[in-house]
Design a protein around this motif. Sequence first.
Motif, PDB file in Angstrom:
ATOM      1  N   VAL A 131      33.189  49.311  59.786  1.00  0.00           N
ATOM      2  CA  VAL A 131      33.082  47.911  59.362  1.00  0.00           C
ATOM      3  C   VAL A 131      32.283  47.819  58.062  1.00  0.00           C
ATOM      4  O   VAL A 131      32.631  47.088  57.140  1.00  0.00           O
ATOM      5  CB  VAL A 131      32.457  47.056  60.482  1.00  0.00           C
ATOM      6  N   ALA A 132      31.211  48.614  57.948  1.00  0.00           N
ATOM      7  CA  ALA A 132      30.407  48.591  56.726  1.00  0.00           C
ATOM      8  C   ALA A 132      31.262  49.039  55.534  1.00  0.00           C
ATOM      9  O   ALA A 132      31.212  48.439  54.457  1.00  0.00           O
ATOM     10  CB  ALA A 132      29.190  49.502  56.895  1.00  0.00           C
ATOM     11  N   ARG A 133      32.060  50.073  55.724  1.00  0.00           N
ATOM     12  CA  ARG A 133      32.928  50.561  54.645  1.00  0.00           C
ATOM     13  C   ARG A 133      33.963  49.495  54.274  1.00  0.00           C
ATOM     14  O   ARG A 133      34.219  49.229  53.084  1.00  0.00           O
ATOM     15  CB  ARG A 133      33.628  51.852  55.087  1.00  0.00           C
ATOM     16  N   GLU A 134      34.565  48.870  55.292  1.00  0.00           N
ATOM     17  CA  GLU A 134      35.596  47.851  55.020  1.00  0.00           C
ATOM     18  C   GLU A 134      34.978  46.674  54.268  1.00  0.00           C
ATOM     19  O   GLU A 134      35.567  46.147  53.325  1.00  0.00           O
ATOM     20  CB  GLU A 134      36.253  47.404  56.330  1.00  0.00           C
ATOM     21  N   CYS A 135      33.762  46.270  54.660  1.00  0.00           N
ATOM     22  CA  CYS A 135      33.106  45.139  53.994  1.00  0.00           C
ATOM     23  C   CYS A 135      32.800  45.483  52.538  1.00  0.00           C
ATOM     24  O   CYS A 135      33.026  44.666  51.635  1.00  0.00           O
ATOM     25  CB  CYS A 135      31.809  44.767  54.720  1.00  0.00           C
ATOM     26  N   ARG A 136      32.296  46.683  52.306  1.00  0.00           N
ATOM     27  CA  ARG A 136      31.976  47.092  50.928  1.00  0.00           C
ATOM     28  C   ARG A 136      33.230  47.080  50.066  1.00  0.00           C
ATOM     29  O   ARG A 136      33.202  46.648  48.922  1.00  0.00           O
ATOM     30  CB  ARG A 136      31.357  48.500  50.927  1.00  0.00           C
ATOM     31  N   ALA A 137      34.327  47.528  50.652  1.00  0.00           N
ATOM     32  CA  ALA A 137      35.576  47.575  49.878  1.00  0.00           C
ATOM     33  C   ALA A 137      35.974  46.176  49.431  1.00  0.00           C
ATOM     34  O   ALA A 137      36.407  45.964  48.295  1.00  0.00           O
ATOM     35  CB  ALA A 137      36.687  48.211  50.717  1.00  0.00           C
ATOM     36  N   VAL A 138      35.841  45.198  50.322  1.00  0.00           N
ATOM     37  CA  VAL A 138      36.230  43.831  49.959  1.00  0.00           C
ATOM     38  C   VAL A 138      35.270  43.276  48.897  1.00  0.00           C
ATOM     39  O   VAL A 138      35.699  42.599  47.961  1.00  0.00           O
ATOM     40  CB  VAL A 138      36.252  42.919  51.205  1.00  0.00           C
ATOM     41  N   ARG A 139      33.990  43.594  49.014  1.00  0.00           N
ATOM     42  CA  ARG A 139      33.011  43.055  48.063  1.00  0.00           C
ATOM     43  C   ARG A 139      33.111  43.740  46.686  1.00  0.00           C
ATOM     44  O   ARG A 139      32.762  43.125  45.675  1.00  0.00           O
ATOM     45  CB  ARG A 139      31.592  43.242  48.603  1.00  0.00           C
ATOM     46  N   THR A 140      33.588  44.978  46.676  1.00  0.00           N
ATOM     47  CA  THR A 140      33.557  45.704  45.403  1.00  0.00           C
ATOM     48  C   THR A 140      34.938  46.030  44.856  1.00  0.00           C
ATOM     49  O   THR A 140      35.081  46.303  43.681  1.00  0.00           O
ATOM     50  CB  THR A 140      32.800  47.033  45.567  1.00  0.00           C
ATOM     51  N   GLY A 141      35.933  46.015  45.706  1.00  0.00           N
ATOM     52  CA  GLY A 141      37.264  46.418  45.234  1.00  0.00           C
ATOM     53  C   GLY A 141      38.338  45.513  45.779  1.00  0.00           C
ATOM     54  O   GLY A 141      38.528  44.397  45.314  1.00  0.00           O
ATOM     55  N   CYS A 142      39.015  45.975  46.834  1.00  0.00           N
ATOM     56  CA  CYS A 142      40.122  45.199  47.366  1.00  0.00           C
ATOM     57  C   CYS A 142      40.364  45.559  48.822  1.00  0.00           C
ATOM     58  O   CYS A 142      40.418  46.744  49.183  1.00  0.00           O
ATOM     59  CB  CYS A 142      41.374  45.485  46.535  1.00  0.00           C
ATOM     60  N   GLY A 143      40.472  44.520  49.667  1.00  0.00           N
ATOM     61  CA  GLY A 143      40.764  44.736  51.082  1.00  0.00           C
ATOM     62  C   GLY A 143      42.079  44.083  51.461  1.00  0.00           C
ATOM     63  O   GLY A 143      42.540  43.143  50.797  1.00  0.00           O
ATOM     64  N   LEU A 144      42.662  44.596  52.530  1.00  0.00           N
ATOM     65  CA  LEU A 144      43.987  44.136  52.973  1.00  0.00           C
ATOM     66  C   LEU A 144      43.868  43.759  54.447  1.00  0.00           C
ATOM     67  O   LEU A 144      43.400  44.573  55.263  1.00  0.00           O
ATOM     68  CB  LEU A 144      44.978  45.294  52.783  1.00  0.00           C
ATOM     69  N   ALA A 197      54.674  36.045  58.020  1.00  0.00           N
ATOM     70  CA  ALA A 197      53.646  37.078  58.069  1.00  0.00           C
ATOM     71  C   ALA A 197      52.648  36.728  56.980  1.00  0.00           C
ATOM     72  O   ALA A 197      53.052  36.367  55.864  1.00  0.00           O
ATOM     73  CB  ALA A 197      54.252  38.451  57.815  1.00  0.00           C
ATOM     74  N   VAL A 198      51.355  36.804  57.295  1.00  0.00           N
ATOM     75  CA  VAL A 198      50.330  36.426  56.327  1.00  0.00           C
ATOM     76  C   VAL A 198      49.486  37.651  55.998  1.00  0.00           C
ATOM     77  O   VAL A 198      48.826  38.219  56.875  1.00  0.00           O
ATOM     78  CB  VAL A 198      49.447  35.287  56.868  1.00  0.00           C
ATOM     79  N   ILE A 199      49.549  38.039  54.722  1.00  0.00           N
ATOM     80  CA  ILE A 199      48.857  39.251  54.275  1.00  0.00           C
ATOM     81  C   ILE A 199      47.758  38.813  53.314  1.00  0.00           C
ATOM     82  O   ILE A 199      48.043  38.301  52.232  1.00  0.00           O
ATOM     83  CB  ILE A 199      49.858  40.203  53.572  1.00  0.00           C
ATOM     84  N   ALA A 200      46.514  38.982  53.753  1.00  0.00           N
ATOM     85  CA  ALA A 200      45.391  38.575  52.906  1.00  0.00           C
ATOM     86  C   ALA A 200      44.986  39.756  52.036  1.00  0.00           C
ATOM     87  O   ALA A 200      44.783  40.870  52.541  1.00  0.00           O
ATOM     88  CB  ALA A 200      44.213  38.120  53.776  1.00  0.00           C
ATOM     89  N   VAL A 201      44.914  39.516  50.723  1.00  0.00           N
ATOM     90  CA  VAL A 201      44.445  40.535  49.782  1.00  0.00           C
ATOM     91  C   VAL A 201      43.185  39.960  49.154  1.00  0.00           C
ATOM     92  O   VAL A 201      43.244  38.933  48.479  1.00  0.00           O
ATOM     93  CB  VAL A 201      45.511  40.847  48.710  1.00  0.00           C
ATOM     94  N   GLN A 202      42.050  40.580  49.438  1.00  0.00           N
ATOM     95  CA  GLN A 202      40.764  39.969  49.116  1.00  0.00           C
ATOM     96  C   GLN A 202      39.879  40.965  48.368  1.00  0.00           C
ATOM     97  O   GLN A 202      39.806  42.132  48.723  1.00  0.00           O
ATOM     98  CB  GLN A 202      40.062  39.541  50.418  1.00  0.00           C
ATOM     99  N   GLY A 203      39.190  40.461  47.364  1.00  0.00           N
ATOM    100  CA  GLY A 203      38.256  41.314  46.630  1.00  0.00           C
ATOM    101  C   GLY A 203      38.431  41.140  45.133  1.00  0.00           C
ATOM    102  O   GLY A 203      39.431  40.585  44.680  1.00  0.00           O
ATOM    103  N   PRO A 204      37.437  41.617  44.375  1.00  0.00           N
ATOM    104  CA  PRO A 204      37.490  41.407  42.926  1.00  0.00           C
ATOM    105  C   PRO A 204      38.751  41.977  42.276  1.00  0.00           C
ATOM    106  O   PRO A 204      39.149  41.534  41.210  1.00  0.00           O
ATOM    107  CB  PRO A 204      36.236  42.133  42.420  1.00  0.00           C
ATOM    108  N   ARG A 205      39.383  42.967  42.872  1.00  0.00           N
ATOM    109  CA  ARG A 205      40.557  43.581  42.265  1.00  0.00           C
ATOM    110  C   ARG A 205      41.861  43.085  42.895  1.00  0.00           C
ATOM    111  O   ARG A 205      42.919  43.674  42.680  1.00  0.00           O
ATOM    112  CB  ARG A 205      40.457  45.101  42.374  1.00  0.00           C
ATOM    113  N   ALA A 206      41.775  42.009  43.671  1.00  0.00           N
ATOM    114  CA  ALA A 206      42.974  41.539  44.401  1.00  0.00           C
ATOM    115  C   ALA A 206      44.103  41.171  43.432  1.00  0.00           C
ATOM    116  O   ALA A 206      45.277  41.496  43.665  1.00  0.00           O
ATOM    117  CB  ALA A 206      42.612  40.333  45.266  1.00  0.00           C
ATOM    118  N   ARG A 207      43.744  40.495  42.341  1.00  0.00           N
ATOM    119  CA  ARG A 207      44.793  40.063  41.429  1.00  0.00           C
ATOM    120  C   ARG A 207      45.492  41.262  40.795  1.00  0.00           C
ATOM    121  O   ARG A 207      46.711  41.295  40.702  1.00  0.00           O
ATOM    122  CB  ARG A 207      44.213  39.146  40.357  1.00  0.00           C
ATOM    123  N   GLU A 208      44.682  42.256  40.406  1.00  0.00           N
ATOM    124  CA  GLU A 208      45.256  43.459  39.806  1.00  0.00           C
ATOM    125  C   GLU A 208      46.267  44.102  40.742  1.00  0.00           C
ATOM    126  O   GLU A 208      47.299  44.600  40.319  1.00  0.00           O
ATOM    127  CB  GLU A 208      44.168  44.515  39.557  1.00  0.00           C
TER     128      GLU A 208
END
Lengths: 97, 181, 999
Positions: free
Chosen positions: C649-662, C763-774
């Motif tokens: 969970v810590a790794r997944e949270c960091r990914a969303v805060r710093t990169g991109c989560g799915l 189907a709802v696919i959330a793409v979240q994080g600073p790099r989501a748009r990229e």
Amino acid sequence: MLVIDCPYCGPRPELEFSYGGQAHIARPANPATVETSDWAAFLYLRSNTRGLHAERWRHVRGCARFFNALRDTTTDKFIATYRTGEPAPAIDSRGDR
Amino acid sequence: MANPGLRQAPPVESSSWLRLLPPATRFVFRGPAAAHAAAGTVFGLRLPTTPCRASMRPARAALWLGPDEHLLMAPAEDLGALRSAFASGLRDIPHSLVDVSHRQGALELRGPDAAWLLTAGCPLDLDPAAFPVGMCTRTVFAKTEIVLWRTAAEAFHVEVWRSFTAYLVGMLQEVARELPQ
Amino acid sequence: MNSWRTDGGGRIDRTRALSFSFDGRRFTGFEGDTLASALLANGVHLLGRSFKYHRPRGILGAGSEEPNALVRVVRDHSRATPNLRATQVELYDGLVAESQNRWPSLGFDLSAVNDILSPLFPAGFYYKTFMWPRRAWHAFYEPRIRAAAGLGRAPEGPDPDRYAQRFAHCDVLIVGAGAAGLAAALAAAASGARVILCDEQPEFGGSLLAEPSARIEGMPAADWVAAQRSALAARPNVTLLARTTAFGYFPHNLIGLSERLTDHAAAPSAGSLRERLWQVRAREVVLATGAIERPLVFPGNDRPGVMLASAGRTYLNRYGVRVGSRIVVVAGSDAAYAAALDLKAAGAEIVALADVRSAAGEAATAAAREASLPVSLRATVLGTSGRLRVSSVRLGTVTSGGAVEESSSVACDAVLMSGGYTPTVHLFSQSRGTLSWNAERNVFVPGKPAERTHAAGACRGIDALAAALADGAAVGSVAAAAAGFQGSTPAFEASAVEFGSAGAPGALAQPGPTPPAKAFVDFQNDVTTKDLALAAREGFRSIEHIKRYTTTGMATDQGKTSGMNALGVVADGFERSIPEVGLTTFRMPFTPVTFGVFAGYARCDLFDPVRTTPTHDWARGHGAVFEDVGLWKRARYFPKTGEDMHAAVARECRAVRTGCGLFDASTLGKIEVVGPDAVTFMNRLYVNNWSTLAVGKSRYGILLRDDGFVYDDGVVARLAEDRFHVTTTTGGAARVLGMMEDYLQTEWPDLKVWLTSTTEQWAVIAVQGPRAREVISPLVSDIDLSPGAMPHMSVGWGKICGAPLLLFRVSFTGELGFELNVPADYGRAVWEAVYSAGRSRDITPYGTEAMHVLRAEKGYIIVGQETDGTATPDDVGLSWAIGKAKPDFVGKRSLERPAMKAPGRKQLVGLLTEDPTVVLDEGAQLVESARQKVPMRMIGHVTSSYASAALGRSIALAMLAGGRARIGETLYVPMPGGDIAVKVTAPVFYDPEGVRLNG
């Protein structure tokens, strides 16, 4: 399992229906003008009838319509069902009009 | 038109009595009686007004689900054209047309045991006198909701929401273990 | 073989010997035997110990009325059925049965001391004794009583058998396939009605199977039964169900049937179907349930070897077993004479025929004289003896003055008794039909039905063969006609040697007011005449109270053998008539039903629907751990090798805060609200002002109930002037749609707006994080994703990978975020395409646990976690969402109630523990000072609590009384391991300015 006469679909098994509480309790048209005690009564006060009781049912696993029913709480028997907006039929618990 | 090769419906194992019907265009059409005639004209098939009855012709089916609710079905490729036709044909007639093509899928149960399989979980009387060909209704099968439509004496079209498909099929297959293999 | 089995006759197949064991002893019986008949054929009468006194008990009857001979039939450690009536257990080769309620052995049971100590166990003893000391009840008395009482032992392993269920509809359901039921079925079937005929026995025919003298239509009755059964089976409109008990009569003519499919088989194949529940909805019900013979009530009437006369006849005529060689017959009814005659003819000696009446019927008297039966009139039974089986009977005489004198003691090895027959009105009574008293026969018979119910034959007091057939045929025709099927009523020519079946319930005359030994009224519940007398002495008057105080007629017996005798004893004690005393209600089930029958198919994988999203298999393939959310399976986290949940969970949270989560958000409820009045409807329902929401924009909406409390929340998008896309919580999808329909159909039917669930369309696919748009830009066409064109809370239509796309710029994480809605069949393909496109940017799938942490860091509530049905929007800090200028919305009036604005309401706050490594327990209580006495004054509770990777410490949300005014205070969370100090903060821990959302 009761048989309930849906006013749209006809007699159907109770498994397809959900209960909706006492019937003929209309939401006040202008709640802002309703006294607090009257509003509390609208929200919370319901009769606990022994005998004929008008109540809401919904044919949720059928035509999905809400409708009203007269049911005898001493026998569980439905005496009449009628569509939302229609007045409760004048009827006694034997089903005689 | 989307690439149909990307589509993936919940898997269903076919058998002598069960098959998954191909993807289709499905609309929930909702509106007052005043909208039914115009909708029928656009759809090319009269919307049934008799409760719990379906009308059909090749490539079209309209199922009465409630006094202001019909399920309209057509081939998958007709989706866009039908949506446009409704938009223009019923521009001034209050109604709701919602695409539910992916919300649910259809199974066909066919054969002399079809009704017997269904009455293991469906509380309705499926005797042809009580549930004739052309009758359709939302109902329950065990713990899931279905739309049941009798298309022939020994054939039923069953609509089920996609996430309940596995349960419905699993139940039917469990019931079918009693059938001679 | 042995002397108990006759040389011929009966319906057993003497060419097919079956081996079985009872309590470890091996015996042999025949195909067609029951366990009871096979044991009797081996001279075994002792089958069990009684419920309370542990008295030796044998076999009383020959059918489902048996109260004593309850056994456990064991196939293996998973398949062992307790409390089966040996009289209903069909023998199969290798059957293993055990007696119950005895230790160490059936012949020597230590608890039989209860019999000697019985003065300590009067009626209602558990209400009177064990009252002191009070504490000892839980610690000592109750566990001891529970260990000593009860019957049978459940199997240890899980049940490997399968059970089926079935709904059925018919025009006429006929319960009971004896003479009357068969005649009714023949009449109804001939009319063309859909007929179901069921019988609890393996063979149709009822009492006809034990009536060798009966002839119908010129053939032996049993042959006629077989012929009619074949004829009925050949009709397509008839369903025949043997081994099927009608156990319950439910409203609107719904009858529950329990069909036993394999219990009679020697070795049912693995996974075979054991039982089936039928829920039969019948237009008309014909009850042809027959009658049950009453025992006579005299001291020692429960000794093994004392049986019903009808049972003695049945064992002889149907199973080829003589239940004794020297038999005393006690007659309270002419029916006993038939048993005496048959057994004498079969070679048994009738050592006495003690008739308790002053005269018998003419036919019975003549037949007894011709057969030289030793009849004595005005007799009574003063007692029996024999330790484990009756060995003698003490008979008495009632003088013309009413005194009782002992007359003789007779040695014997069996006693057959008949108190007359009681119509089996259980199902009729369950249906709430009223019973009426037939004074001529001293029985209750069906009176006014409450359902479309018809009674036929012996269950309404018509038990002579020809009359029962005629009655059945007539009732069958009437029932079919009532269901809309006219037909002729068949007539049947029948003859049989028959005596009367009437009798008088109650106890036999005794010399004194108190009998010297126990005279049982209810064998199964160990209720004696003394218990009933005691209840009357203690002031009980209502028969329903007496039933509960003494337990007579309770449990599985339901008064089958005991009911009328209990009434007779009570009526005598009160010097009232039986109809004045009245009758207790018969409860379902008629005989016990297994749990498996009710569970049916609903077990293991089919217990409940398991709802999965289009990406479920992908998530499983990528190691997801799932959690149940309602019926849904949702990916909770995606551990990599060696990771526990915390690390993942810590790794997944960091990914969303710093990169991109799915993240898969497909389970969110979705409702499309369409029509010219859509905005009016939304304004009336949700607290927000929707008039100002432009097409192509979305807004966070809150739904209250009319009581003012938060019911649901979610993002609502306006797709067109007349079309809203409403999202709900996962759990709220169905109930929110139901609430919307309720208001629309019943309060505002004039609104031109319609609702359709689209939860599973998308189907709802959330793409979240600073790099989501990229990540998604290369895949999306027809939508400008730039921040200016697609700012936070905007919505666009386009395509992704060729699939239609409804794109939301929305965030439940506090980061730049998109939610891709694609038609569900495309969900898996689009998910994989996004994942592939994001690999170079280290896209990380995350689950619901990380989602919870991320939203808690932002102070976003979850309805049902922060709220509990008593929280207003202001309580959870959401009053900003309310459209203040709106005249009304659901819940608005309630928000004006004084209590809803009172100071001190619980409000949403954040909590930071003084020790940043401590993660509070959700649900823990907050107190001002830990130095209080218990019970402390609790002023709030923790609603959400997590370890936050982004903050490098623990965080928590809480509902705290007057919370917003307490920010900065230190409070305490008392826990078993010590008090935890916490600081009250604002509920937003991360990026309080919301800068990151707009990236």
